[in-house]
Write a protein that holds these residues in place. Structure first.
Motif, PDB file in Angstrom:
ATOM      1  N   LEU A  86       3.368  -1.626  -6.170  1.00 41.55           N
ATOM      2  CA  LEU A  86       2.719  -1.989  -4.904  1.00 41.55           C
ATOM      3  C   LEU A  86       2.581  -0.789  -3.973  1.00 41.55           C
ATOM      4  O   LEU A  86       1.631  -0.704  -3.188  1.00 41.55           O
ATOM      5  CB  LEU A  86       3.490  -3.115  -4.212  1.00 41.55           C
ATOM      6  CG  LEU A  86       4.884  -2.807  -3.630  1.00 41.55           C
ATOM      7  CD1 LEU A  86       4.794  -2.465  -2.150  1.00 41.55           C
ATOM      8  CD2 LEU A  86       5.820  -3.977  -3.828  1.00 41.55           C
ATOM      9  N   GLN A  89       7.394  -3.335   4.136  1.00 38.03           N
ATOM     10  CA  GLN A  89       7.118  -4.767   4.264  1.00 38.03           C
ATOM     11  C   GLN A  89       7.600  -5.589   3.073  1.00 38.03           C
ATOM     12  O   GLN A  89       7.624  -6.818   3.152  1.00 38.03           O
ATOM     13  CB  GLN A  89       5.615  -4.991   4.475  1.00 38.03           C
ATOM     14  CG  GLN A  89       5.112  -4.558   5.836  1.00 38.03           C
ATOM     15  CD  GLN A  89       3.630  -4.757   6.014  1.00 38.03           C
ATOM     16  OE1 GLN A  89       2.869  -4.865   5.045  1.00 38.03           O
ATOM     17  NE2 GLN A  89       3.186  -4.801   7.273  1.00 38.03           N
ATOM     18  N   ASP A  90       8.002  -4.941   2.003  1.00 34.59           N
ATOM     19  CA  ASP A  90       8.404  -5.668   0.788  1.00 34.59           C
ATOM     20  C   ASP A  90       9.891  -5.459   0.511  1.00 34.59           C
ATOM     21  O   ASP A  90      10.375  -4.324   0.511  1.00 34.59           O
ATOM     22  CB  ASP A  90       7.579  -5.177  -0.411  1.00 34.59           C
ATOM     23  CG  ASP A  90       7.941  -5.926  -1.677  1.00 34.59           C
ATOM     24  OD1 ASP A  90       7.505  -7.081  -1.820  1.00 34.59           O
ATOM     25  OD2 ASP A  90       8.684  -5.374  -2.520  1.00 34.59           O
ATOM     26  N   GLU A  91      10.620  -6.549   0.247  1.00 36.64           N
ATOM     27  CA  GLU A  91      12.038  -6.460  -0.075  1.00 36.64           C
ATOM     28  C   GLU A  91      12.332  -6.778  -1.540  1.00 36.64           C
ATOM     29  O   GLU A  91      13.410  -6.460  -2.032  1.00 36.64           O
ATOM     30  CB  GLU A  91      12.849  -7.414   0.804  1.00 36.64           C
ATOM     31  CG  GLU A  91      12.964  -6.973   2.251  1.00 36.64           C
ATOM     32  CD  GLU A  91      13.679  -5.637   2.415  1.00 36.64           C
ATOM     33  OE1 GLU A  91      14.669  -5.384   1.698  1.00 36.64           O
ATOM     34  OE2 GLU A  91      13.234  -4.836   3.270  1.00 36.64           O
ATOM     35  N   ASP A  92      11.377  -7.390  -2.231  1.00 38.95           N
ATOM     36  CA  ASP A  92      11.632  -7.781  -3.618  1.00 38.95           C
ATOM     37  C   ASP A  92      11.980  -6.573  -4.481  1.00 38.95           C
ATOM     38  O   ASP A  92      12.917  -6.610  -5.283  1.00 38.95           O
ATOM     39  CB  ASP A  92      10.420  -8.509  -4.200  1.00 38.95           C
ATOM     40  CG  ASP A  92      10.231  -9.899  -3.607  1.00 38.95           C
ATOM     41  OD1 ASP A  92      11.197 -10.421  -2.993  1.00 38.95           O
ATOM     42  OD2 ASP A  92       9.127 -10.461  -3.747  1.00 38.95           O
ATOM     43  N   HIS A  93      11.233  -5.484  -4.310  1.00 37.06           N
ATOM     44  CA  HIS A  93      11.501  -4.307  -5.137  1.00 37.06           C
ATOM     45  C   HIS A  93      12.840  -3.680  -4.783  1.00 37.06           C
ATOM     46  O   HIS A  93      13.488  -3.057  -5.636  1.00 37.06           O
ATOM     47  CB  HIS A  93      10.364  -3.287  -5.015  1.00 37.06           C
ATOM     48  CG  HIS A  93      10.361  -2.476  -3.753  1.00 37.06           C
ATOM     49  ND1 HIS A  93       9.804  -2.919  -2.571  1.00 37.06           N
ATOM     50  CD2 HIS A  93      10.855  -1.238  -3.480  1.00 37.06           C
ATOM     51  CE1 HIS A  93       9.929  -2.000  -1.639  1.00 37.06           C
ATOM     52  NE2 HIS A  93      10.572  -0.966  -2.159  1.00 37.06           N
TER      53      HIS A  93
END
Length: 405
Positions: free
Chosen positions: A46, A297-301
């Motif tokens: 991403l 903005q992304d925490e999944d990774h």
């Protein structure tokens, strides 16, 4: 030439290269390096996608000079992450700035904060830092015209620096205190009680605290590491007086080559820091800004990355603990092991016989107050995949057993 450059010491990796100059490693083994703390997990797609989209969009932004303060959307991404991670509310316009990784920000912070005495005969200001330490702390202090003062990590205190041991006369001359929590190389996390002590000392003596938090998202305990900003808020210090926190995407998101992070805290310090950086020429590319927004903005990774480290450490640490005095750290991606002997000799012989590189602990520290707290220890960076780290660990076990035979 700037005479202060003569005060700089070789980086640990240059000293390691010199240590290995006349060594031919055993060709029966493929080389494995646990020496360099460079993330080697895959960069999340991403982030790469966001960067490519920024490059190909019209306009890309590359035809214009970027603002040193960064785009409002980037600072808003910082603020939203601080809210999610630490339940903090900071002003994106006045309390945060993008930086090109925490390394250059640490250097720039010292140049911003340290005020050299008008009279050359007066004592130099001090920059207090942990020992062992990330060498940019020392270099930043020296090139700002200050002297570093090293505070040893104490094995009896989970390798946390013993800040209480610092004399009042040292604090009196201190203009900048650099803390690293989670620590490099020890992985120690500072508790709230120690933050309170440092804030009280800062109030008493007027020094700035720079909190290096680049390892904050790689941890092994149930409780995430406490940020300096979070500690300040919990203690009612909502103006974050004399506090700057520095964080980075390098370890969190496996993008050390992107050189992206941010600083946040005391609005008055941020204002002066921005002024310095405007002249320093350290504005972030709009393409990197776009990729950074996607990353923050992304925490999944981040969760996936942390799980990879937890799995790796859960397998490697017990294996090494059979032959070395080593334990799971609070956080970070290093093991800080006692080798019960000369650390440089250990590293040299391990490289020669088993083609595994580790970093002598004494290379990461200075002799201060009569001792070098890195002596007899090695730092191992478990940044490769689990299979490679396990192979390195198995070779180290064989090496130590052969030495004892």
């Amino acid at each position: 030439m700037n005479s202060l450059l003569s005060l700089l010491k070789p980086y640990p990796f240059e000293r390691l290269r010199q240590l290995f100059t006349d060594v031919t490693p055993n060709p029966a083994f493929k080389p494995i390096s646990l020496g360099l703390g460079e993330p080697r997990h895959a960069t999340p797609q991403l982030i790469a996608d966001a960067m490519m989209a920024a490059i190909t969009r019209t306009p890309s932004g590359l035809a214009s000079y970027p603002a040193t303060a960064g785009e409002p959307a980037l600072r808003e991404a910082f603020a939203q992450w601080l809210t999610r991670r630490y339940s903090l509310q900071l002003d994106p316009a006045t309390q945060m700035l993008p930086v090109l990784g925490s390394r250059e920000a640490l250097f720039a912070l010292a140049q911003t904060v340290v005020n050299r005495p008008a009279n050359a005969a007066d004592p130099k200001p001090l920059v207090v830092c942990p020992n062992p330490f990330y060498q940019i702390y020392e270099g930043a202090a020296l090139l700002s015209g200050a002297e570093p003062y090293y505070v040893a990590s104490d094995p009896a205190r989970n390798f946390a620096p013993d800040w209480a041991s610092v004399p009042a006369a040292v604090w009196q001359r201190t203009q900048l205190l650099i803390v690293c929590s989670p620590g490099n190389p020890t992985g120690a996390v500072m508790p709230l009680s120690e933050w309170q002590m440092l804030f009280e000392l800062s109030d008493q003596f007027g020094f700035v605290i720079g909190s290096d938090e680049c390892y904050s998202e790689i941890y092994f305990r149930d409780e995430p590491p406490l940020s300096g900003l979070q500690a300040a808020a919990q203690l009612g210090r909502h103006d974050f007086k004399n506090l700057i926190a520095l964080t980075s995407l390098s370890k969190r998101s496996n993008v050390p080559g992107m050189r992206s992070g941010f600083v946040s805290g005391d609005a008055a310090l941020i204002k002066s820091f921005l002024l310095y950086r405007t002249y320093h020429g350290s504005a972030m590319s709009p393409v990197v800004q776009a990729a950074s927004i996607a990353a923050w903005q992304d925490e999944d990774h981040v969760v996936e990355n942390r799980a990879l480290y937890r799995t790796k450490f859960a397998q490697v640490t017990p294996l090494l603990s059979q032959v070395l005095n080593v334990a799971l750290p609070d956080a970070g991606f290093y093991l800080w092991a006692d080798v019960a002997g000369d650390d440089a000799t250990f590293a040299r012989e391990l490289y020669a016989h088993y083609n595994v590189t580790v970093l002598p602990g004494s290379f990461l520290a200075r002799t201060a107050q009569g001792s070098n707290p890195g002596l007899g220890r090695i730092r191992m960076a478990l940044v490769a995949d689990t299979a490679e780290c396990l192979e390195a660990a198995q070779r180290i076990v064989e090496f130590v057993k052969a030495r004892k035979a």
